[in-house]
Design an enzyme around this catalytic site. Structure first.
Site, mmCIF file in Angstrom:
data_model
loop_
_atom_site.group_PDB
_atom_site.id
_atom_site.type_symbol
_atom_site.label_atom_id
_atom_site.label_comp_id
_atom_site.label_asym_id
_atom_site.label_seq_id
_atom_site.Cartn_x
_atom_site.Cartn_y
_atom_site.Cartn_z
ATOM 1 N N GLY A 257 41.111 39.467 38.685
ATOM 2 C CA GLY A 257 40.198 40.048 37.707
ATOM 3 C C GLY A 257 40.892 40.283 36.384
ATOM 4 O O GLY A 257 40.329 40.080 35.307
ATOM 5 N N ALA A 258 42.138 40.726 36.464
ATOM 6 C CA ALA A 258 42.992 40.902 35.293
ATOM 7 C C ALA A 258 44.428 40.914 35.801
ATOM 8 O O ALA A 258 44.684 41.083 36.992
ATOM 9 C CB ALA A 258 42.664 42.197 34.559
ATOM 10 N N MET A 259 45.378 40.723 34.874
ATOM 11 C CA MET A 259 46.782 40.672 35.280
ATOM 12 C C MET A 259 47.638 41.361 34.231
ATOM 13 O O MET A 259 47.513 41.093 33.040
ATOM 14 C CB MET A 259 47.223 39.218 35.474
ATOM 15 C CG MET A 259 48.644 39.075 35.976
ATOM 16 S SD MET A 259 48.877 39.848 37.606
ATOM 17 C CE MET A 259 50.656 40.155 37.536
ATOM 18 N N HIS A 291 43.352 50.572 33.916
ATOM 19 C CA HIS A 291 44.147 50.123 35.076
ATOM 20 C C HIS A 291 45.318 49.259 34.616
ATOM 21 O O HIS A 291 46.472 49.503 34.970
ATOM 22 C CB HIS A 291 43.221 49.346 36.020
ATOM 23 C CG HIS A 291 43.875 48.679 37.182
ATOM 24 N ND1 HIS A 291 43.463 48.888 38.483
ATOM 25 C CD2 HIS A 291 44.875 47.767 37.281
ATOM 26 C CE1 HIS A 291 44.192 48.162 39.311
ATOM 27 N NE2 HIS A 291 45.060 47.464 38.589
ATOM 28 N N GLU A 292 45.013 48.230 33.813
ATOM 29 C CA GLU A 292 46.062 47.302 33.407
ATOM 30 C C GLU A 292 47.083 47.976 32.493
ATOM 31 O O GLU A 292 48.282 47.677 32.563
ATOM 32 C CB GLU A 292 45.457 46.077 32.719
ATOM 33 C CG GLU A 292 44.502 45.277 33.596
ATOM 34 C CD GLU A 292 45.106 44.857 34.927
ATOM 35 O OE1 GLU A 292 46.317 44.545 34.978
ATOM 36 O OE2 GLU A 292 44.386 44.855 35.935
ATOM 37 N N GLU A 314 49.576 48.879 42.618
ATOM 38 C CA GLU A 314 48.123 48.729 42.540
ATOM 39 C C GLU A 314 47.352 50.008 42.856
ATOM 40 O O GLU A 314 46.334 50.284 42.218
ATOM 41 C CB GLU A 314 47.676 47.584 43.457
ATOM 42 C CG GLU A 314 48.237 46.221 43.064
ATOM 43 C CD GLU A 314 47.916 45.834 41.629
ATOM 44 O OE1 GLU A 314 46.942 46.356 41.054
ATOM 45 O OE2 GLU A 314 48.649 44.997 41.076
#
Length: 804
Positions: A257-259, A291-292, A314
C-alpha cells in the site's frame, strides 16, 4: 537464509555504497557500484547478492557470479569492491519496475524494493542488520524528475540525458533503498524544522503527469497532513529527524500500500483517487501518511535485526498512524475507522491455523519468503491494537518514555524484542516482561463475558490469559450512557455492583484486543437501540461484535442484515456506515446460503440507496459506490452513466455491475472516456465480470498467461469470480489450483501473493466448497506450493472450514 545472515552480520562492518544507475535505455539498466566494508576476520569469505544480472564484473574482471551471488574471497580488514552489471526491468513490482501510463504513454521507472528485492536492483548485502550509507547518481531522460533516499545535490545536462547526484545518506538497511524516475508533477515546500541547516527541510508530493488534476485538488490537504504529523513526531520523539528531506510519491506498480523508504516514501498511485474520496478513504490516506512517517524512526532509524521482529516496525507504525492521524492531523475519528475496518482483520487472522505470536520465534522465520507471509494482519492490526492496550496499561507518559529510550539507544542500528523490553523496563515500574509474555509471545484473543449473579449484579469475566485495562460502560434500557468505569481485568472476575440492573458494554472505548459477549439483557437492549448509542467509537465496536457473532454462527447472517436494516439506516457517521457496509458484503458472500445471497445483498443495496438519497452529504460517496456495486436496477445504473456529475469511481462500479448483469455495452465507451491507470484496471475487472463462457475463457487466458503485471492480475481476478456466477465459473475452481500453482512456480513473491488474493471467494454450495477444499488441500500436501502462496491457501482452507 537465517544462519548465513547471522554469520555475515558478525563478519562484516562499516558498509558504504556508491552507485551510478543509467535508466536511459528502455531495454535494461546499467549499474556501477563501489562498496567498501570492514571484515572482522581477515582471510574469510563472504558474498554480495545480485539477482538476474548479466555482464557482471568484479574489480574490472568477470565476476565469480552464480545463483544470484558474487563471491568475495580472502577478505582484508578493509575492503573496496567494484561491481558493474546489466539489470532487467520488471513489471510485477518486485524490482526496477517499468510502467507505461495508458493516459499519455509516458514511462515511469521505480525501484520498488523491500524484503529481499533490492538485490534485483543493485549489488548489496541484503539483510536488515548490515546497514550501509548510499551515495547515488542517476542518468535519466532529460524531461524526467528523479527522486531518491538522499537530498538532491545537483543536476547536470548531458547528451544522453541528465545526471542527478544525491547527497550521501545516513546508514540504513538495504531493503529501504529506492529511486523513482519519470515526468512527475510536484508540489514542494520548505518545512520548518529548527534543527535543520537553514531552519527548513525540502518537502514534496509527486504524482504521474496524468494525475496532475488530482494532485492539485488534494495538495493543500496532503501538505497539511504531512506538516502536522511531522511537527508532532519531531516534538514527541527525542532523536532528530534522521534524513535531509522528505519526499512522498504516488507511484505506479507498487505492491505494498505504501513503503517507508527513508526520505522518499512511496504510495500506491491509487491512493490519489480520480473521484471524490469517501470519508473512509480520506481517513485511510491520513493514517497511512502518519504510518509511513512514523517509520522514519520505527524501522528506518531503528531496524529489527531479523524479520521475526518486523512487528517492531509495522505494529508501531500502524498504531502511530491511527493515533497521530487523530491527535495531530485532525482525523479525530481514526480509531472509529480502526474499530470497524482494521481490528476485525486481526481477529480473523488470529482464528486461522497460520496465526503466530506478534513477536515470532526467530527460528521459525527461516527465510525471507516466510517473513513475507508474516507481514499480515497479526503484525499490523493485532499488533497495532496490542500496542494501544500497552499504552493504556502503562500510561501515556511511561509508554512514550520507553519508546524514546528505545529510539535513542539504538539509533542508526538494529534492535529486537529484548532490547525494546529493556527500554520499557527502564521507564516503568510495571512488569512489562510478564505483559510481553502474555501479549506478544502467545496467539489467539481473549473473550470478555458479562454474566449476572442472582441479585442482577453484572460480573465481567475473562476467557483467556491476558491482563486487560479497559473501559466498561453502563447504559439505560434505551442505550443512553449512564456511567463508565476503568477496569483492570485478570484471572479474577470483576463485580460491577454500581451497574446493577443496567445494560453493560465492556471495552466501550475499544482499548483492548478481545471480543465481547454481552449478557442476555444487554444484548437485547443493544439490538433494540444500537443506533441510539451516542459514541461512534462504541457503535463501531458494537457493530463489529454483531459481525463477529454472525461469523461465529451465534446469530444468523439474516439476523445481522436485519439488524443493519433497522439500525444502519439512521446512521449519520460516514466511517461507521462505510465500515459496516463493507462488513455486510463480506459476511453475506462468505457465509450465507447461495440461494439467500441475492436477497440479502439486495437489502444491503437498499440501505445504501437510502443513504444516497438521505440528508447527510458525507454519506453519499461511500454509499453510492456500494449501491452501484450491488444494485440490480438497470435503469438506475445506466442513468448514472448518462450524467456528467457522477463520480468516476461510481461510474466504473456501475459499468462493472452492468457487465456482471449481462450488459457489457458500456465497458469500451467508458474505457475510451477514462484512459488512466485506474481506468485500465477497472476495465479489466469489467470485462472479466461478463457472464458468458467466451468472456470467462478470455479472462482466464489473461489471468494465467503470465503477461499481466500484479495490479492487472488483481483487477482481472477481482472480476472473474462474479458473486452470482457460481455455475458459470465452476469449471475453473480446480483449474485455479492447478493453473495458479503453475503460474506461481514461474513467478515471484508478488505474483504468488496476488494468486492467493484471487482465491474464489463466492457463494458456493457445501458440496462445491468441499470439492474446492479437497483440490487445495491436495496441492498443499504435495509440498510444491511456494511459501507465500501456501500461506494464502492455508488461510483460505481455514475460511472454507469456518463457512462449512
Amino acid at each position: 537464509m537465517l544462519p548465513e545472515a547471522r554469520e555475515r552480520a558478525l563478519l562484516l562492518t562499516d558498509v558504504h555504497t556508491e552507485l551510478h544507475l543509467d535508466l536511459t535505455s528502455t531495454e535494461a539498466f546499467d549499474v556501477e557500484a563501489t562498496i567498501t566494508f570492514g571484515c572482522t576476520k581477515p582471510g574469510a569469505s563472504s558474498f554480495l547478492e545480485l539477482t538476474g544480472a548479466t555482464d557482471v564484473t568484479l574489480d574490472g574482471r568477470p565476476a565469480p557470479y552464480a545463483d544470484g551471488r558474487i563471491a568475495l574471497d580472502d577478505l582484508a580488514e578493509t575492503n573496496t569492491v567494484r561491481v558493474t552489471a546489466r539489470m532487467p526491468y520488471v513489471t510485477d513490482g518486485d524490482g526496477m519496475t517499468v510502467t507505461i501510463d495508458p493516459a499519455d504513454g509516458e514511462r515511469y521507472v521505480c525501484a520498488h524494493t523491500s524484503m529481499d528485492i533490492t538485490q534485483k536492483v543493485i549489488p548489496c548485502f541484503d539483510q536488515p542488520d548490515l546497514k550501509s550509507t548510499f551515495a547515488l547518481t542517476v542518468t535519466a531522460p532529460s524531461h524526467w524528475t528523479v527522486l531518491a533516499n538522499g537530498a538532491l545535490r545537483s543536476r547536470e545536462s548531458g547528451q544522453d540525458g541528465d545526471t542527478w547526484t544525491f547527497e550521501q545518506t545516513p546508514p540504513f538497511s538495504s531493503y529501504l533503498f529506492t529511486l523513482v524516475g519519470g515526468p512527475w508533477v510536484s508540489v514542494t515546500w520548505d518545512e520548518p524544522y529548527a534543527k535543520a541547516p537553514g531552519g527548513t527541510l525540502p518537502f514534496g508530493w509527486h504524482a504521474r503527469a496524468s494525475q496532475e488534476r488530482e494532485l492539485r485538488r488534494d495538495a493543500d490537504e496532503l501538505r497539511r497532513i504531512t506538516s502536522t504529523c511531522f511537527q508532532h513526531y519531531t516534538s514527541v520523539f527525542e532523536p532528530d529527524y534522521p534524513y535531509a528531506d522528505y519526499q512522498q510519491v504516488f507511484a505506479p506498480g507498487l505492491n505494498w500500500g505504501a513503503m517507508e523508504f527513508p526520505g522518499c516514501v512511496v504510495f500506491r498511485d491509487s491512493y490519489l483517487t480520480q473521484g471524490t474520496p469517501t470519508e473512509l478513504e480520506r481517513e485511510w490516506v491520513a493514517s497511512t501518511i502518519a504510518h509511513e512517517m512514523a517509520h522514519m524512526w520505527f524501522g528506518d532509524l531503528v531496524t529489527m535485526r531479523w524479520w521475526e521482529d518486523s512487528w517492531l516496525n509495522e505494529s508501531f507504525a500502524d498504531f502511530m498512524g491511527f493515533e497521530v492521524a487523530g491527535v495531530a492531523a485532525g482525523y479525530t475519528d481514526a480509531w472509529t475507522s480502526a474499530a470497524i475496518t482494521r481490528k476485525p482483520t486481526g481477529y480473523r487472522a488470529d482464528r486461522r491455523r497460520s496465526t503466530h505470536p506478534i513477536a515470532e520465534d526467530t527460528d521459525k522465520i527461516v527465510d525471507v519468503d516466510t517473513a513475507f507471509a508474516n507481514f499480515d494482519m497479526i503484525t499490523y492490526a493485532k499488533g497495532n491494537a496490542t500496542l494501544a492496550q500497552l499504552g493504556h496499561w502503562l500510561g501515556d507518559d511511561d509508554f512514550l518514555a520507553g519508546v524514546n529510550k528505545h529510539l535513542t539507544t539504538h539509533a542508526f542500528g538494529n534492535a529486537d524484542l529484548a532490547d525494546f523490553l529493556d527500554s520499557l523496563d527502564a521507564a516503568s515500574d510495571k512488569d512489562v516482561r510478564a505483559w510481553a509474555a502474555a501479549w506478544l509471545r502467545t496467539t489467539g484473543f481473549d473473550t470478555l463475558v458479562v454474566t449476572r449473579d442472582d441479585s442482577g449484579v453484572p460480573v465481567l469475566t475473562r476467557e483467556g490469559s491476558r491482563p486487560h485495562r479497559l473501559t466498561v460502560s453502563a447504559y439505560d434500557d434505551t442505550m443512553r450512557l449512564v456511567d463508565s468505569r476503568d477496569v483492570h481485568l485478570g484471572d479474577e472476575p470483576v463485580r460491577l455492583d454500581e451497574f446493577a440492573g443496567r445494560v453493560v458494554v465492556p471495552n466501550s472505548g475499544d482499548e483492548t484486543f478481545a471480543v465481547i459477549r454481552p449478557d442476555e439483557q444487554s444484548w437485547a437492549a443493544i439490538t433494540e437501540h444500537l443506533s441510539s448509542v451516542e459514541s461512534q467509537l462504541t457503535r463501531a465496536m458494537l457493530w463489529w461484535t454483531a459481525v463477529d457473532l454472525a461469523e461465529s454462527q451465534v446469530i444468523t447472517v439474516g439476523e445481522l442484515v436485519a439488524l443493519a436494516d433497522r439500525h444502519l439506516r439512521p446512521e449519520t457517521h460516514p466511517l461507521v456506515l462505510e465500515g459496516v457496509l463493507r462488513s455486510l458484503q463480506l459476511v453475506v458472500r462468505r457465509y450465507a446460503e447461495p440461494d439467500q445471497v441475492a436477497a440479502l445483498l439486495g437489502s444491503v443495496a437498499d440501505i445504501a440507496r437510502g443513504a444516497v438519497g438521505g440528508p447527510t452529504p458525507a454519506l453519499v460517496p461511500g454509499a453510492s459506490r456500494v449501491l452501484a456495486r450491488l444494485s440490480a436496477d438497470h435503469d438506475l445504473l445506466v442513468g448514472w452513466l448518462g450524467r456528467d456529475d457522477v463520480d468516476q469511481s461510481v461510474r466504473w462500479a456501475a459499468v462493472q455491475r452492468l457487465a456482471e448483469l449481462g450488459d457489457a455495452s458500456h465497458v469500451e465507451p467508458e474505457a475510451e472516456r477514462d484512459k488512466s491507470v485506474s481506468g485500465h484496471h477497472a476495465a479489466l475487472t469489467a470485462r472479466a465480470l461478463v457472464p458468458t463462457a467466451e468472456a470467462k475463457a478470455e479472462a482466464w487466458s489473461q489471468l494465467m498467461g503470465g503477461d499481466l503485471g500484479s495490479h492487472e492480475f488483481d483487477a482481472v481476478g477481482a472480476g472473474f469470480w462474479g458473486w452470482e456466477q457460481a455455475d458459470l465459473v465452476r469449471p475453473y475452481l480446480t483449474r485455479y489450483v492447478t493453473d495458479g500453482l503453475a503460474l506461481a512456480l514461474r513467478s515471484g513473491q508478488a505474483m504468488a501473493d496476488s494468486i492467493g488474493d484471487a482465491f474464489p471467494r463466492l457463494p458456493l454450495t457445501p458440496d462445491v466448497r468441499r470439492e474446492l477444499r479437497a483440490a487445495v488441500a491436495s496441492a498443499l500436501a504435495a509440498g510444491e506450493v511456494p511459501t507465500v502462496l501456501a500461506r494464502a491457501w492455508n488461510d483460505a482452507l481455514d475460511d472454507l472450514d469456518q463457512t462449512l
